[in-house]
Motif scaffolding. Structure first.
Motif: not given
Length: 260
Positions: A59-85
């Motif tokens: 997932y391409a994201a810049d952690v300084r950009d709140v919209a960018s990094i939170t979108a990466a997290g939501r994409a992970c939830l949608q595509d791969q599921g909820l992480p264990d770590v």
């Protein structure tokens, strides 16, 4: 790699500690969700290791950009599921001089990356982990959090903030079965330390750090200094009276400022 295999989400995964953690988690049988600004570099790295496509996602994201990094997290939830770590590893380290006006922007960038970026990394996963009543959030701090070092004020302050933030988060999450682990690296041979102009005792390779870090994460410890020798050094530094510490730091090399 089965979809039932555990999943780890790691920021700052394109080099250094983040990449070493990714390799060690993969060795332990985890699926990978890897985040960095330079996504193409991580993709090339994963392909070079011969991992099947279902084992990893980038997932391409810049952690300084709140919209960018939170979108990466939501994409992970949608595509791969909820992480264990979830490992909030992305960070920057640049020397500053408060006398220089332009360094105020460096201080801003440091806190946006090392502190706000960490909270934004965790944010998409906290509520789902509470509902599941399990999960591990990992914040990567530094022994620089223990005492302020000349020329290193932004980094030291930000990493002290990481320690306090993770401690607060641990108290909030424990009742929901979520573990919060604070990793406190000593000196690790990465691009962040390559230009340091001072001694770096107990310097570790990223791979050696990752081996011990993953063991600590899987054990669910709340706080771990790696290597342990730096833990002793850090405690001794914390005990030093200010006058003694100030004299000891006279003439110490300063972290390079931006552009040096």
């Amino acid at each position: 790699m089965s979809a039932a295999a555990p999943l780890v989400f790691i920021t700052g995964a394109s080099s250094g500690i983040g990449q070493a953690l990714a390799a060690r988690f993969a060795q332990a049988g985890y699926r990978l969700a890897l985040v960095a600004r330079r996504a193409h570099e991580i993709e090339a790295w994963c392909r070079a290791r011969g991992w099947p496509a279902e084992r990893w996602a980038v997932y391409a994201a810049d952690v300084r950009d709140v919209a960018s990094i939170t979108a990466a997290g939501r994409a992970c939830l949608q595509d791969q599921g909820l992480p264990d770590v979830v490992v909030a590893n992305a960070g920057i380290s640049i020397g500053v001089d408060t006398a220089e006006y332009e360094d105020l922007e460096v201080i801003r960038a440091t806190f946006e990356t090392n502190n706000l970026g960490m909270a934004a990394t965790f944010q998409p996963f906290v509520k789902p982990m509470r509902e599941r009543r399990s999960g591990t959030l990992v914040g990567v701090a530094s022994v620089a959090a223990i005492r302020g070092l000349p020329g290193h004020g932004a980094y030291c302050a930000s990493k002290a903030g990481v320690v306090s933030y993770c401690e607060s988060l641990r108290g909030e999450c424990r009742v929901f079965g979520i573990r919060v682990v604070t990793l406190v690296p000593g000196y690790v041979a990465t691009p962040l330390t390559a230009g340091n102009r001072y001694g770096m005792p107990f310097l570790m390779t990223p791979e050696a750090f990752a081996e011990r870090a993953v063991a600590a994460i899987r054990a669910g410890v709340s706080y771990r200094v790696i290597p342990w020798q730096m833990g002793i050094v850090a405690k001794l530094m914390r005990l030093l009276p200010n006058a003694v510490l100030d004299r000891a730091l006279v003439g110490r090399g300063r972290k390079k400022r931006q552009g040096e």
